[in-house]
Motif scaffolding. Structure first.
Motif, PDB file in Angstrom:
ATOM      1  N   SER A   1      55.160 -10.045 -32.988  1.00 50.69           N
ATOM      2  CA  SER A   1      55.587 -10.681 -31.744  1.00 50.69           C
ATOM      3  C   SER A   1      54.929 -12.041 -31.611  1.00 50.69           C
ATOM      4  O   SER A   1      53.695 -12.154 -31.657  1.00 50.69           O
ATOM      5  N   TRP A   2      55.745 -13.081 -31.431  1.00 56.56           N
ATOM      6  CA  TRP A   2      55.169 -14.410 -31.216  1.00 56.56           C
ATOM      7  C   TRP A   2      54.362 -14.439 -29.917  1.00 56.56           C
ATOM      8  O   TRP A   2      53.337 -15.117 -29.821  1.00 56.56           O
ATOM      9  N   ALA A   3      54.798 -13.682 -28.903  1.00 60.32           N
ATOM     10  CA  ALA A   3      54.073 -13.655 -27.630  1.00 60.32           C
ATOM     11  C   ALA A   3      52.680 -13.058 -27.808  1.00 60.32           C
ATOM     12  O   ALA A   3      51.700 -13.537 -27.220  1.00 60.32           O
ATOM     13  N   ASP A   4      52.565 -12.022 -28.639  1.00 64.68           N
ATOM     14  CA  ASP A   4      51.255 -11.422 -28.898  1.00 64.68           C
ATOM     15  C   ASP A   4      50.337 -12.406 -29.629  1.00 64.68           C
ATOM     16  O   ASP A   4      49.135 -12.451 -29.370  1.00 64.68           O
ATOM     17  N   ILE A   5      50.912 -13.183 -30.545  1.00 65.87           N
ATOM     18  CA  ILE A   5      50.103 -14.171 -31.247  1.00 65.87           C
ATOM     19  C   ILE A   5      49.591 -15.224 -30.266  1.00 65.87           C
ATOM     20  O   ILE A   5      48.424 -15.629 -30.308  1.00 65.87           O
ATOM     21  N   PHE A   6      50.465 -15.682 -29.366  1.00 67.96           N
ATOM     22  CA  PHE A   6      50.026 -16.611 -28.326  1.00 67.96           C
ATOM     23  C   PHE A   6      48.788 -16.082 -27.625  1.00 67.96           C
ATOM     24  O   PHE A   6      47.773 -16.764 -27.483  1.00 67.96           O
ATOM     25  N   ARG A   7      48.921 -14.835 -27.181  1.00 65.22           N
ATOM     26  CA  ARG A   7      47.854 -14.249 -26.354  1.00 65.22           C
ATOM     27  C   ARG A   7      46.586 -13.988 -27.168  1.00 65.22           C
ATOM     28  O   ARG A   7      45.481 -14.303 -26.722  1.00 65.22           O
ATOM     29  N   GLN A   8      46.732 -13.409 -28.346  1.00 64.10           N
ATOM     30  CA  GLN A   8      45.576 -12.949 -29.107  1.00 64.10           C
ATOM     31  C   GLN A   8      44.888 -14.052 -29.904  1.00 64.10           C
ATOM     32  O   GLN A   8      43.665 -14.021 -30.069  1.00 64.10           O
ATOM     33  N   LYS A   9      45.667 -15.011 -30.389  1.00 63.06           N
ATOM     34  CA  LYS A   9      45.103 -16.020 -31.288  1.00 63.06           C
ATOM     35  C   LYS A   9      44.774 -17.345 -30.593  1.00 63.06           C
ATOM     36  O   LYS A   9      43.985 -18.132 -31.128  1.00 63.06           O
ATOM     37  N   PHE A  10      45.368 -17.582 -29.448  1.00 62.72           N
ATOM     38  CA  PHE A  10      45.135 -18.854 -28.773  1.00 62.72           C
ATOM     39  C   PHE A  10      44.542 -18.677 -27.379  1.00 62.72           C
ATOM     40  O   PHE A  10      43.452 -19.155 -27.094  1.00 62.72           O
ATOM     41  N   PHE A  11      45.258 -17.989 -26.510  1.00 62.05           N
ATOM     42  CA  PHE A  11      44.808 -17.877 -25.130  1.00 62.05           C
ATOM     43  C   PHE A  11      43.463 -17.165 -25.016  1.00 62.05           C
ATOM     44  O   PHE A  11      42.543 -17.655 -24.360  1.00 62.05           O
ATOM     45  N   ALA A  12      43.332 -16.009 -25.672  1.00 58.97           N
ATOM     46  CA  ALA A  12      42.099 -15.228 -25.547  1.00 58.97           C
ATOM     47  C   ALA A  12      40.884 -15.949 -26.142  1.00 58.97           C
ATOM     48  O   ALA A  12      39.859 -16.096 -25.465  1.00 58.97           O
ATOM     49  N   PRO A  13      40.941 -16.434 -27.396  1.00 63.87           N
ATOM     50  CA  PRO A  13      39.764 -17.113 -27.955  1.00 63.87           C
ATOM     51  C   PRO A  13      39.361 -18.361 -27.183  1.00 63.87           C
ATOM     52  O   PRO A  13      38.184 -18.714 -27.138  1.00 63.87           O
ATOM     53  N   LEU A  14      40.322 -19.038 -26.570  1.00 66.27           N
ATOM     54  CA  LEU A  14      40.019 -20.262 -25.831  1.00 66.27           C
ATOM     55  C   LEU A  14      39.674 -19.991 -24.373  1.00 66.27           C
ATOM     56  O   LEU A  14      39.434 -20.927 -23.606  1.00 66.27           O
ATOM     57  N   GLY A  15      39.640 -18.712 -23.996  1.00 67.40           N
ATOM     58  CA  GLY A  15      39.316 -18.372 -22.615  1.00 67.40           C
ATOM     59  C   GLY A  15      40.402 -18.762 -21.634  1.00 67.40           C
ATOM     60  O   GLY A  15      40.125 -18.964 -20.441  1.00 67.40           O
ATOM     61  N   MET A  16      41.661 -18.856 -22.105  1.00 66.46           N
ATOM     62  CA  MET A  16      42.780 -19.259 -21.245  1.00 66.46           C
ATOM     63  C   MET A  16      43.342 -18.030 -20.529  1.00 66.46           C
ATOM     64  O   MET A  16      44.418 -17.525 -20.852  1.00 66.46           O
ATOM     65  N   LYS A  17      42.590 -17.563 -19.538  1.00 63.23           N
ATOM     66  CA  LYS A  17      42.954 -16.333 -18.840  1.00 63.23           C
ATOM     67  C   LYS A  17      44.098 -16.536 -17.855  1.00 63.23           C
ATOM     68  O   LYS A  17      44.671 -15.561 -17.370  1.00 63.23           O
ATOM     69  N   ARG A  18      44.408 -17.773 -17.548  1.00 62.49           N
ATOM     70  CA  ARG A  18      45.504 -18.061 -16.616  1.00 62.49           C
ATOM     71  C   ARG A  18      46.685 -18.721 -17.328  1.00 62.49           C
ATOM     72  O   ARG A  18      47.448 -19.471 -16.727  1.00 62.49           O
ATOM     73  N   SER A  19      46.823 -18.442 -18.611  1.00 62.23           N
ATOM     74  CA  SER A  19      47.974 -18.899 -19.383  1.00 62.23           C
ATOM     75  C   SER A  19      48.729 -17.668 -19.867  1.00 62.23           C
ATOM     76  O   SER A  19      48.125 -16.686 -20.298  1.00 62.23           O
ATOM     77  N   PHE A  20      50.054 -17.736 -19.809  1.00 60.44           N
ATOM     78  CA  PHE A  20      50.871 -16.553 -20.063  1.00 60.44           C
ATOM     79  C   PHE A  20      52.027 -16.909 -20.993  1.00 60.44           C
ATOM     80  O   PHE A  20      52.517 -18.041 -21.008  1.00 60.44           O
ATOM     81  N   ALA A  21      52.471 -15.927 -21.761  1.00 60.64           N
ATOM     82  CA  ALA A  21      53.610 -16.110 -22.654  1.00 60.64           C
ATOM     83  C   ALA A  21      54.919 -15.773 -21.954  1.00 60.64           C
ATOM     84  O   ALA A  21      55.969 -15.725 -22.581  1.00 60.64           O
ATOM     85  N   GLY A  22      54.875 -15.542 -20.680  1.00 63.82           N
ATOM     86  CA  GLY A  22      56.055 -15.249 -19.879  1.00 63.82           C
ATOM     87  C   GLY A  22      55.730 -15.508 -18.422  1.00 63.82           C
ATOM     88  O   GLY A  22      54.793 -16.235 -18.094  1.00 63.82           O
ATOM     89  N   ARG A  23      56.495 -14.906 -17.532  1.00 57.75           N
ATOM     90  CA  ARG A  23      56.249 -15.085 -16.104  1.00 57.75           C
ATOM     91  C   ARG A  23      54.880 -14.527 -15.731  1.00 57.75           C
ATOM     92  O   ARG A  23      54.528 -13.422 -16.137  1.00 57.75           O
ATOM     93  N   PRO A  24      54.063 -15.273 -14.945  1.00 58.92           N
ATOM     94  CA  PRO A  24      52.766 -14.741 -14.521  1.00 58.92           C
ATOM     95  C   PRO A  24      52.927 -13.461 -13.717  1.00 58.92           C
ATOM     96  O   PRO A  24      53.917 -13.289 -13.002  1.00 58.92           O
ATOM     97  N   PRO A  25      51.985 -12.526 -13.824  1.00 54.14           N
ATOM     98  CA  PRO A  25      52.045 -11.310 -13.005  1.00 54.14           C
ATOM     99  C   PRO A  25      52.132 -11.668 -11.520  1.00 54.14           C
ATOM    100  O   PRO A  25      51.603 -12.705 -11.095  1.00 54.14           O
ATOM    101  N   PRO A  26      52.805 -10.834 -10.727  1.00 59.49           N
ATOM    102  CA  PRO A  26      53.026 -11.166  -9.310  1.00 59.49           C
ATOM    103  C   PRO A  26      51.748 -11.378  -8.510  1.00 59.49           C
ATOM    104  O   PRO A  26      51.755 -12.081  -7.509  1.00 59.49           O
ATOM    105  N   GLU A  27      50.642 -10.802  -8.951  1.00 55.87           N
ATOM    106  CA  GLU A  27      49.388 -10.957  -8.204  1.00 55.87           C
ATOM    107  C   GLU A  27      48.659 -12.267  -8.543  1.00 55.87           C
ATOM    108  O   GLU A  27      47.623 -12.576  -7.942  1.00 55.87           O
ATOM    109  N   THR A  28      49.195 -13.047  -9.484  1.00 55.42           N
ATOM    110  CA  THR A  28      48.536 -14.289  -9.884  1.00 55.42           C
ATOM    111  C   THR A  28      48.571 -15.307  -8.749  1.00 55.42           C
ATOM    112  O   THR A  28      49.625 -15.581  -8.172  1.00 55.42           O
ATOM    113  N   GLU A  29      47.429 -15.865  -8.433  1.00 53.99           N
ATOM    114  CA  GLU A  29      47.334 -16.859  -7.369  1.00 53.99           C
ATOM    115  C   GLU A  29      47.483 -18.267  -7.925  1.00 53.99           C
ATOM    116  O   GLU A  29      47.288 -18.520  -9.104  1.00 53.99           O
ATOM    117  N   ASN A  30      47.833 -19.199  -7.032  1.00 51.15           N
ATOM    118  CA  ASN A  30      47.887 -20.620  -7.367  1.00 51.15           C
ATOM    119  C   ASN A  30      48.906 -20.912  -8.468  1.00 51.15           C
ATOM    120  O   ASN A  30      48.605 -21.571  -9.464  1.00 51.15           O
TER     121      ASN A  30
END
Length: 425
Positions: free
Chosen positions: A191-220
């Motif tokens: 899954s390209w989305a899993d690679i986004f999350r596991q190889k880029f967002f997570a190692p870089l501490g990008m906890k507010r970056s998503f491969a799709g629509r942000p979860p409904p509880e996401t603020e700002n």
């Protein structure tokens, strides 16, 4: 308060990013006003300095909620960067038997366009470098961000594309190359989305970056807007963004907005910042350029209407309107058009969706138009800048019969033969 001066690679003192960019804020606000951009957030990183942030306007106009450096924006075409990086990881992984010259058909056996070069020669490098020569098929994004082609039908849609430029002859921007790349990644790595999350967002501490629509509880999270000709945004789908890297300065610039505006505001802002960082001896007048480009956007509808009117050499009568009603399917039956008659008016709806229903007005003979003013289309959440031919539908009969059998739509101006939709019997 000014930030500490920055030492370049020679040890010389240079002004800090803050000292350079703070004076540009008034111009940035003016560029936003001209474009009708609701909110803008920019970040600049130069090696050896803290990241620089500046935020303007609103992430939510109605609630008057300001943009901050933590505001989540739609990434839009910036996802191409992550797709290409993901593909690089897949290629570098020795457990995968692919490289930059791997043919698409060898990974996706169902990939089978009619054109020989596209089918037999297209490689991973080709699709990521915009050199396939393949038609663009830009109609797949409809009103209110409807994706008109389902993911399960991606290969069918890609197989319907044809060459509009010789293979590998020139750079021709095409989103579909990255759709192909995504399908390759899915097939090889899960899954390209899993690679986004596991190889880029997570190692870089990008906890507010998503491969799709942000979860409904996401603020700002920024609401997205389309700008009307009056330059006042409405609450509709739209966003533009820009990213630039300057290797010589070890600098990166990211500009995010939440508006499909009257011009490419983030691009003007980015260029303004680049000139400042490079201390360009000659500067462009981006305010004048923004005004000119916004004025050109406002002329789209009258220019398109004029072009269609000039085609009216004769005006042949239409058949009774109920003669055109029915369900029409494209060749591979992943795309349909519903034509209906309601209160004496003819409508068509792509994929039969109510949000894709537009009234048809008689153009000439069995040809109808669905062109509407730019603001009307913007209010429907569309990107209203397509050429005149896009807004015409031509119905036809088969072998001299009086019964309508086919609807033809030229949704790609580079493929003037259009696409035929056959009436369901």
């Amino acid at each position: 308060m000014s930030s500490p001066a920055h030492l370049d690679q020679t040890g010389s003192s240079t002004p800090s990013v803050a000292d350079l960019l703070d004076p540009l804020h008034s111009q940035i606000r003016e560029l936003m006003k001209i474009a009708g951009t609701a909110g803008l957030s920019l970040g600049v990183y130069r090696r050896g300095e803290p990241a620089y942030y500046a935020n303007f306007g609103y992430r939510d106009i109605h609630e008057k909620l300001p943009v901050t450096e933590r505001t989540v924006f739609a990434g839009c075409s910036l996802t191409k960067l992550f797709t290409a990086l993901s593909m690089a990881l897949v290629v570098d992984d020795e457990s995968n038997d692919i490289n930059w010259d791997t043919r698409i058909k060898d990974v996706l056996p169902d990939f089978a366009p009619v054109d020989f070069n596209m089918r037999e020669q297209m490689t991973i490098t080709d699709v990521l470098s915009h050199r396939t020569g393949m038609s663009i098929g830009n109609f797949y994004l409809g009103s209110d961000n409807n994706m008109l082609i389902a993911h399960k039908d991606s290969i069918k849609f890609l197989n319907d594309q044809v060459p509009i430029n010789p293979f590998r002859s020139k750079m021709q921007y095409n989103n579909l190359g990255f759709e192909i790349a995504g399908l390759v990644i899915d097939k090889v790595a899960g899954s390209w989305a899993d690679i986004f999350r596991q190889k880029f967002f997570a190692p870089l501490g990008m906890k507010r970056s998503f491969a799709g629509r942000p979860p409904p509880e996401t603020e700002n999270v920024a609401k997205a807007y389309n700008t009307l000709e009056s330059a006042h945004p409405g609450s509709l789908p739209g966003a533009l963004s820009a990213i630039t890297m300057i290797p010589e300065l070890e600098t990166a610039i990211v500009v995010m907005t939440n508006t499909l505006a009257l011009n490419d505001c983030p691009d003007w802002v980015t260029q303004l910042i680049i000139e400042q960082l490079l201390d360009a001896p000659q500067r462009n007048d981006y305010i004048a350029a923004a005004k000119s480009s916004a004025a050109a956007t406002r002329q789209w509808y009258p220019n398109t209407l004029r072009a269609l009117s000039e085609e009216h050499k004769t005006r042949r009568a239409a058949k009774p309107l109920d003669a055109y009603t029915g369900t029409y399917w494209n060749k591979q039956k992943y795309l349909k058009v519903e034509v209906t008659l309601e209160d004496g008016r003819l409508y068509w709806a792509i994929q039969g969706l109510e949000t894709e229903k537009f009234e048809l007005t008689h153009f000439d003979g069995d040809t109808f138009s669905w062109l509407r003013p730019r603001d009307y289309l913007a209010e429907r959440g569309r990107w209203p800048e397509d050429p005149p031919v896009f807004w015409k539908l031509k119905f036809s009969t088969y072998d001299g019969s009086e019964v309508i059998s086919t609807l033809n739509w030229v949704h790609d101006p580079d493929v003037l033969s259009g696409e035929d939709f056959v009436r369901e019997i």
